[in-house]
Design a protein around this motif. Sequence first.
Motif, PDB file in Angstrom:
ATOM      1  N   ILE A 120      36.574  32.307  14.754  1.00 18.18           N
ATOM      2  CA  ILE A 120      37.454  33.383  14.285  1.00 18.18           C
ATOM      3  C   ILE A 120      36.649  34.662  14.080  1.00 18.18           C
ATOM      4  O   ILE A 120      37.062  35.745  14.506  1.00 18.18           O
ATOM      5  CB  ILE A 120      38.180  32.964  12.987  1.00 18.18           C
ATOM      6  N   ASP A 121      35.475  34.517  13.468  1.00 15.99           N
ATOM      7  CA  ASP A 121      34.614  35.685  13.241  1.00 15.99           C
ATOM      8  C   ASP A 121      34.167  36.306  14.562  1.00 15.99           C
ATOM      9  O   ASP A 121      34.100  37.532  14.687  1.00 15.99           O
ATOM     10  CB  ASP A 121      33.401  35.309  12.377  1.00 15.99           C
ATOM     11  N   LYS A 181      50.275  21.381   3.704  1.00 16.31           N
ATOM     12  CA  LYS A 181      50.333  21.967   2.363  1.00 16.31           C
ATOM     13  C   LYS A 181      48.944  22.377   1.865  1.00 16.31           C
ATOM     14  O   LYS A 181      48.819  23.318   1.095  1.00 16.31           O
ATOM     15  CB  LYS A 181      50.980  20.990   1.384  1.00 16.31           C
ATOM     16  N   LEU A 182      47.917  21.655   2.320  1.00 15.38           N
ATOM     17  CA  LEU A 182      46.543  21.977   1.921  1.00 15.38           C
ATOM     18  C   LEU A 182      45.929  23.058   2.801  1.00 15.38           C
ATOM     19  O   LEU A 182      44.855  23.568   2.504  1.00 15.38           O
ATOM     20  CB  LEU A 182      45.670  20.713   1.978  1.00 15.38           C
ATOM     21  N   GLY A 183      46.602  23.389   3.912  1.00 12.56           N
ATOM     22  CA  GLY A 183      46.111  24.420   4.812  1.00 12.56           C
ATOM     23  C   GLY A 183      44.919  23.983   5.642  1.00 12.56           C
ATOM     24  O   GLY A 183      44.038  24.781   5.946  1.00 12.56           O
ATOM     25  N   VAL A 184      44.895  22.679   6.003  1.00 10.60           N
ATOM     26  CA  VAL A 184      43.784  22.167   6.805  1.00 10.60           C
ATOM     27  C   VAL A 184      44.313  21.505   8.067  1.00 10.60           C
ATOM     28  O   VAL A 184      45.474  21.106   8.152  1.00 10.60           O
ATOM     29  CB  VAL A 184      42.899  21.174   6.009  1.00 10.60           C
ATOM     30  N   TYR A 185      43.438  21.367   9.046  1.00 10.10           N
ATOM     31  CA  TYR A 185      43.749  20.758  10.331  1.00 10.10           C
ATOM     32  C   TYR A 185      43.647  19.247  10.174  1.00 10.10           C
ATOM     33  O   TYR A 185      42.565  18.715   9.879  1.00 10.10           O
ATOM     34  CB  TYR A 185      42.762  21.298  11.365  1.00 10.10           C
ATOM     35  N   LEU A 186      44.757  18.546  10.353  1.00  6.69           N
ATOM     36  CA  LEU A 186      44.817  17.106  10.107  1.00  6.69           C
ATOM     37  C   LEU A 186      43.732  16.338  10.846  1.00  6.69           C
ATOM     38  O   LEU A 186      43.073  15.469  10.275  1.00  6.69           O
ATOM     39  CB  LEU A 186      46.201  16.552  10.482  1.00  6.69           C
ATOM     40  N   GLU A 221      34.762  22.008   2.400  1.00 10.87           N
ATOM     41  CA  GLU A 221      34.040  22.310   3.642  1.00 10.87           C
ATOM     42  C   GLU A 221      35.013  22.668   4.766  1.00 10.87           C
ATOM     43  O   GLU A 221      34.784  23.619   5.520  1.00 10.87           O
ATOM     44  CB  GLU A 221      33.165  21.109   4.043  1.00 10.87           C
ATOM     45  N   LEU A 222      36.108  21.919   4.883  1.00 10.73           N
ATOM     46  CA  LEU A 222      37.114  22.214   5.908  1.00 10.73           C
ATOM     47  C   LEU A 222      37.711  23.597   5.704  1.00 10.73           C
ATOM     48  O   LEU A 222      37.908  24.341   6.661  1.00 10.73           O
ATOM     49  CB  LEU A 222      38.252  21.183   5.850  1.00 10.73           C
ATOM     50  N   ARG A 223      38.012  23.930   4.465  1.00  9.41           N
ATOM     51  CA  ARG A 223      38.587  25.249   4.177  1.00  9.41           C
ATOM     52  C   ARG A 223      37.585  26.363   4.464  1.00  9.41           C
ATOM     53  O   ARG A 223      37.962  27.455   4.863  1.00  9.41           O
ATOM     54  CB  ARG A 223      39.055  25.322   2.722  1.00  9.41           C
ATOM     55  N   ARG A 224      36.312  26.065   4.265  1.00 10.52           N
ATOM     56  CA  ARG A 224      35.266  27.067   4.454  1.00 10.52           C
ATOM     57  C   ARG A 224      34.945  27.272   5.935  1.00 10.52           C
ATOM     58  O   ARG A 224      34.855  28.401   6.399  1.00 10.52           O
ATOM     59  CB  ARG A 224      34.016  26.611   3.682  1.00 10.52           C
ATOM     60  N   GLU A 226      41.290  20.072  -7.808  1.00  9.94           N
ATOM     61  CA  GLU A 226      39.855  19.806  -7.716  1.00  9.94           C
ATOM     62  C   GLU A 226      39.543  19.255  -6.329  1.00  9.94           C
ATOM     63  O   GLU A 226      39.409  18.059  -6.142  1.00  9.94           O
ATOM     64  CB  GLU A 226      39.421  18.817  -8.790  1.00  9.94           C
ATOM     65  N   PRO A 227      39.430  20.156  -5.330  1.00  8.30           N
ATOM     66  CA  PRO A 227      39.206  19.694  -3.965  1.00  8.30           C
ATOM     67  C   PRO A 227      37.875  18.957  -3.814  1.00  8.30           C
ATOM     68  O   PRO A 227      36.855  19.444  -4.309  1.00  8.30           O
ATOM     69  CB  PRO A 227      39.211  20.970  -3.127  1.00  8.30           C
ATOM     70  N   PRO A 228      37.895  17.807  -3.134  1.00 11.81           N
ATOM     71  CA  PRO A 228      36.636  17.112  -2.864  1.00 11.81           C
ATOM     72  C   PRO A 228      35.810  17.919  -1.862  1.00 11.81           C
ATOM     73  O   PRO A 228      36.316  18.855  -1.239  1.00 11.81           O
ATOM     74  CB  PRO A 228      37.085  15.772  -2.265  1.00 11.81           C
ATOM     75  N   GLU A 229      34.565  17.538  -1.685  1.00  9.42           N
ATOM     76  CA  GLU A 229      33.661  18.292  -0.812  1.00  9.42           C
ATOM     77  C   GLU A 229      34.199  18.419   0.606  1.00  9.42           C
ATOM     78  O   GLU A 229      34.120  19.479   1.211  1.00  9.42           O
ATOM     79  CB  GLU A 229      32.267  17.647  -0.804  1.00  9.42           C
ATOM     80  N   TRP A 230      34.781  17.351   1.156  1.00  4.91           N
ATOM     81  CA  TRP A 230      35.280  17.429   2.541  1.00  4.91           C
ATOM     82  C   TRP A 230      36.368  18.486   2.682  1.00  4.91           C
ATOM     83  O   TRP A 230      36.429  19.192   3.675  1.00  4.91           O
ATOM     84  CB  TRP A 230      35.765  16.067   3.060  1.00  4.91           C
ATOM     85  N   LEU A 231      37.210  18.633   1.655  1.00  5.51           N
ATOM     86  CA  LEU A 231      38.285  19.619   1.699  1.00  5.51           C
ATOM     87  C   LEU A 231      37.726  21.033   1.543  1.00  5.51           C
ATOM     88  O   LEU A 231      38.121  21.956   2.265  1.00  5.51           O
ATOM     89  CB  LEU A 231      39.323  19.316   0.619  1.00  5.51           C
TER      90      LEU A 231
END
Length: 123
Positions: A90-91, A18-23, A53-56, A46-51
């Motif tokens: 990906i880039d 649901k958060l769109g991150v790799y478990l 960073e993972l999304r980024r 309010e995503p914490p820094e780890w979230l």
Amino acid sequence: MTSHKTAQTMKPATAAKKLGVYLEATPPEFQEGVVSRDELNALQAEPPEWLRELRRTGPHPRPVVAAKLGVSIGGLTRGGITEALTTEQIDELKTENPDWLARERATQAEVRKETVRVKEKEH
């Protein structure tokens, strides 16, 4: 009769999806616990820094990789991509634009066009 509202919880895999991150890239405390609906809403609001960073930077789960590349998940598989990828990877793929990626993007564009055509025909 009184009803007690129990907090709806989900497994970490469901919350990660649901958060769109790799478990596997999430912190151990996230992977080992359960996540309530309220906790999920707080993470989204309010995503914490780890979230953040993972999304980024990733690694990103396959549905996110497919979306960033503009192909289907099946297209990733046909292209030999079976693992999570980082934003940098990906880039690089976008820059290299291998034959399989160009082909899958063209296929995906055709699918989208056909979907629009069918929708317009229905109305």
